[in-house]
Design an enzyme around this catalytic site. Sequence first.
Site, PDB file in Angstrom:
ATOM      1  N   HIS A  43     -45.873 -61.545 -44.598  1.00 28.11           N
ATOM      2  CA  HIS A  43     -44.840 -62.192 -45.414  1.00 28.11           C
ATOM      3  C   HIS A  43     -44.069 -63.260 -44.636  1.00 28.11           C
ATOM      4  O   HIS A  43     -43.252 -63.972 -45.208  1.00 28.11           O
ATOM      5  CB  HIS A  43     -43.893 -61.148 -46.046  1.00 28.11           C
ATOM      6  N   ASP A  88     -49.186 -55.788 -44.679  1.00 21.61           N
ATOM      7  CA  ASP A  88     -48.227 -56.832 -44.290  1.00 21.61           C
ATOM      8  C   ASP A  88     -48.456 -57.167 -42.818  1.00 21.61           C
ATOM      9  O   ASP A  88     -47.667 -56.832 -41.940  1.00 21.61           O
ATOM     10  CB  ASP A  88     -46.789 -56.371 -44.547  1.00 21.61           C
ATOM     11  N   SER A 184     -38.165 -59.878 -39.158  1.00 19.31           N
ATOM     12  CA  SER A 184     -39.501 -59.593 -39.681  1.00 19.31           C
ATOM     13  C   SER A 184     -40.575 -60.107 -38.740  1.00 19.31           C
ATOM     14  O   SER A 184     -40.427 -61.159 -38.122  1.00 19.31           O
ATOM     15  CB  SER A 184     -39.704 -60.287 -41.025  1.00 19.31           C
TER      16      SER A 184
END
Length: 238
Positions: A43, A88, A184
């Site tokens: 992502h 992910d 992230s």
Amino acid sequence: VIGGDECNINEHRFLVALYTSRFRTLFCGGTLINQEWVLTAAHCDRKNFRIKLGIHSKKVPNEDEQTRVPKEKFFCLSSKNYTLWDKDIMLIRLDSPVKNSTHIAPFSLPSSPPSVGSVCRIMGWGRISPTEETYPDVPHCVNINLLEYEMCRVPYPEFGLPATSRTLCAGILEGGKDTCRGDSGGPLICNGQFQGIASWGDDPCAQPHKPAAYTKVFDHLDWIKSIIAGNTDASCPP
């Protein structure tokens, strides 16, 4: 990272920063796994971005800082159909290899899976306040615990997480320590091994009984090694 302190400048030589193409925004972290490859979250992908290696302070450059751009990007099933609990993960080949230096060195892949109860370290240049857009100039680090996967499944009924997944759950049940926006793609390091990639969590971050989810690196080892070895048709575990 919420609830942490400035990382030691020598403890994150493998930590890379993903920047928008004109270096205006540091939007994700990543981990250098050898001289030519970086592992991060799917992502975190965007059309144009740059990768900075060997940085500590965003304002005070290290002499050995390096910048690269992605030469190739690989996703599970070579598609971007990741979900909140699956796939992910993104493997980036750098446009040219980096040499080890004072502030740059790769982190090896894990040799065994992590165990629940482990102490895990998280790090990144993400938000340091759960409610305010406060970003530090230096990466922050903090230790959290590896929890049972159920601990991430129960508090988020709206996500409909499956009974098992290739996701790790980590945090502090009383809250106060967590990854947050901007972290992230960065590493979860448990007992000294690179076990997770920061994937998703609650907003606001670091709330009690709302731990965060990390893509489980160990479950994707065959895929990672196959891609690096040149087998670009490799698919992720189902």
